[in-house]
Design a protein around this motif. Structure first.
Motif, PDB file in Angstrom:
ATOM      1  N   ALA A 291       0.829  -1.279   0.217  1.00 29.15           N
ATOM      2  CA  ALA A 291      -0.046  -0.066   0.049  1.00 29.15           C
ATOM      3  C   ALA A 291       0.892   1.098  -0.156  1.00 29.15           C
ATOM      4  O   ALA A 291       0.543   2.257   0.068  1.00 29.15           O
ATOM      5  N   GLY A 292       2.108   1.182  -0.246  1.00 26.81           N
ATOM      6  CA  GLY A 292       3.058   2.179  -0.276  1.00 26.81           C
ATOM      7  C   GLY A 292       3.051   2.851  -1.277  1.00 26.81           C
ATOM      8  O   GLY A 292       2.322   2.772  -2.398  1.00 26.81           O
ATOM      9  N   TYR A 293       4.146   3.759  -1.679  1.00 27.77           N
ATOM     10  CA  TYR A 293       4.542   4.731  -2.969  1.00 27.77           C
ATOM     11  C   TYR A 293       5.913   4.799  -3.272  1.00 27.77           C
ATOM     12  O   TYR A 293       6.724   4.394  -2.234  1.00 27.77           O
ATOM     13  N   PRO A 294       6.286   4.914  -4.494  1.00 25.41           N
ATOM     14  CA  PRO A 294       5.569   5.264  -5.633  1.00 25.41           C
ATOM     15  C   PRO A 294       5.203   4.366  -6.541  1.00 25.41           C
ATOM     16  O   PRO A 294       4.274   4.348  -7.603  1.00 25.41           O
ATOM     17  N   ASP A 295       5.542   3.171  -6.131  1.00 25.32           N
ATOM     18  CA  ASP A 295       5.282   2.013  -7.194  1.00 25.32           C
ATOM     19  C   ASP A 295       4.521   0.709  -6.641  1.00 25.32           C
ATOM     20  O   ASP A 295       4.059  -0.263  -7.212  1.00 25.32           O
ATOM     21  N   GLY A 296       4.106   0.792  -5.517  1.00 23.69           N
ATOM     22  CA  GLY A 296       3.160  -0.024  -4.786  1.00 23.69           C
ATOM     23  C   GLY A 296       3.875  -1.432  -4.664  1.00 23.69           C
ATOM     24  O   GLY A 296       3.036  -2.387  -4.795  1.00 23.69           O
ATOM     25  N   LEU A 297       5.065  -1.381  -4.522  1.00 24.58           N
ATOM     26  CA  LEU A 297       5.876  -2.858  -4.249  1.00 24.58           C
ATOM     27  C   LEU A 297       5.174  -3.535  -3.063  1.00 24.58           C
ATOM     28  O   LEU A 297       5.032  -2.676  -1.916  1.00 24.58           O
ATOM     29  N   ALA A 298       5.567  -4.672  -2.801  1.00 22.15           N
ATOM     30  CA  ALA A 298       5.142  -5.630  -1.645  1.00 22.15           C
ATOM     31  C   ALA A 298       6.159  -6.652  -1.350  1.00 22.15           C
ATOM     32  O   ALA A 298       6.763  -7.137  -2.256  1.00 22.15           O
TER      33      ALA A 298
END
Length: 371
Positions: A291-298
């Motif tokens: 749920a983060g930014y800028p790339d929505g990596l998990a």
């Protein structure tokens, strides 16, 4: 056993003559002393081993093979086993009918051999050759030591310049955000704690060796370098941001990564830490749950260095005062970070934080309020 004796002088190159026959010692001693050498003599193997370690350390040993107490081969091997004497060249003294002994001595590593009865011209030539060779080796050793010291000095100087340049750039960004205080110092210290705490963890053993940890620590101060590109009316706003302003603020991650990438492109062989710094700048606001930014990596798609910085950055924000909030107490901040285990933060990174929390608290106390 024969008595062991020593003779010496005050000339520049020292020879140790070892022979159990007094007449051989006398002939060799006079010949080499007249040639300008400082001469030590020993008439048994034990004395030879003793005098070889005493100052001045011999530049060359002329060693008789056949001696009654300790033969020349054993003396040679014991000289080689001693760090003080192992580099002293040795010339074996041997009889004309002892060809097998000559081969054996050279096979052990002797520099040369001289046959008895001695021929003065041969002795002087072979001694001179070994002394010259040792002088050349000593000179090369001194040169290599000097070069190694100089390389180490210049590398340390380059590391210092690099570190100061990084700090200067980081402080440039920090100066535009007057609330951050010693944020750079604290977050760098947090990242160091997390990395060191995880380097033996099975998940991080390959990605957090000593070299990788050094790069992460070196790069950490550049995590917010992109804030230089955020307009003052947003970055320095004395209050909470609107949704539109927050969208602009979030671009600092991409701006920082882009700036570092441009720096990489400007250098033919960019330093390794820039790649790590770029990952940190771009991805330190990513979340473990995506749920983060800028790339929505998990999860593990987020670079390890950015996962460390993510927790360090949030923790420091919690324990630091802002115009729109007070600093949270340390224990409350610990509980809040722990609650985000597996959500905002990598679970194992969170565990390392909890386990080392006292050290994190000490960093906060040490660097709070010191600008």
């Amino acid at each position: 056993m024969k008595s062991c004796d020593l003779d010496g002088g005050n000339l520049s190159r020292t020879l140790l003559l070892v022979d159990d026959a007094p007449e051989n010692l006398q002939v060799l001693g006079e010949l080499l002393s007249d040639a300008g050498y400082r001469v030590k003599v020993a008439n048994c193997g034990q004395a030879a081993l003793h005098y070889a370690r005493r100052d001045p350390i011999p530049d060359l040993v002329l060693l008789d093979v056949m001696m009654p107490d300790v033969d020349g081969y054993e003396v040679f091997e014991r000289l080689r086993a001693d760090p003080v004497t192992r580099k002293i060249p040795v010339i074996f003294l041997t009889g004309l009918d002892e060809a097998a002994q000559v081969a054996h001595g050279l096979g052990l590593g002797a520099a040369d051999y001289i046959t008895k009865p001695i021929q003065p011209a041969v002795v002087l030539a072979r001694v001179r050759a070994q002394i010259d060779a040792k002088r050349a080796r000593d000179w090369l050793c001194d040169q290599n030591s000097f070069l190694e010291t100089e390389v180490a000095r210049r590398m340390a100087e380059n590391d210092l310049i690099q570190h100061l340049t990084i700090r200067a750039l980081a402080h440039l960004a920090e100066m535009r955000d007057p609330e951050t205080g010693n944020h750079i110092l604290r977050t760098e210290a947090y990242v160091r704690l997390l990395a060191n705490g995880l380097q033996d963890h099975p998940r991080f053993r390959d990605s957090l060796d000593a070299h990788a940890i050094r790069l992460v620590i070196l790069s950490a101060p550049l995590h917010d370098i992109g804030k230089v590109g955020i307009p003052d009316h947003i970055l320095r706003k004395p209050g909470a941001l609107t949704a539109a302003e927050w969208s602009v603020m979030r671009t600092h991650a991409e701006l920082g990564a882009a700036a570092i990438e441009r720096a990489e492109q400007d250098i033919e062989e960019p330093p390794e830490f820039l790649s790590v710094a770029k990952d940190i700048a771009r991805s330190h606001h990513e979340r473990w749950d995506g749920a983060g930014y800028p790339d929505g990596l998990a999860g593990d798609r987020i670079p390890v260095c950015a996962r460390l910085m993510a927790l360090a950055d949030v923790f420091d924000a919690l324990v630091s005062p802002r115009v729109y909030k007070k600093a949270f107490p340390l224990e409350q901040a610990r509980v809040m970070i722990a609650a985000q285990r597996g959500r905002h933060f990598d679970p194992d990174v969170t565990d390392a934080f909890i386990e080392g929390f006292d050290a994190f608290a000490e960093i906060v106390e040490r660097h709070t309020g010191i600008d």
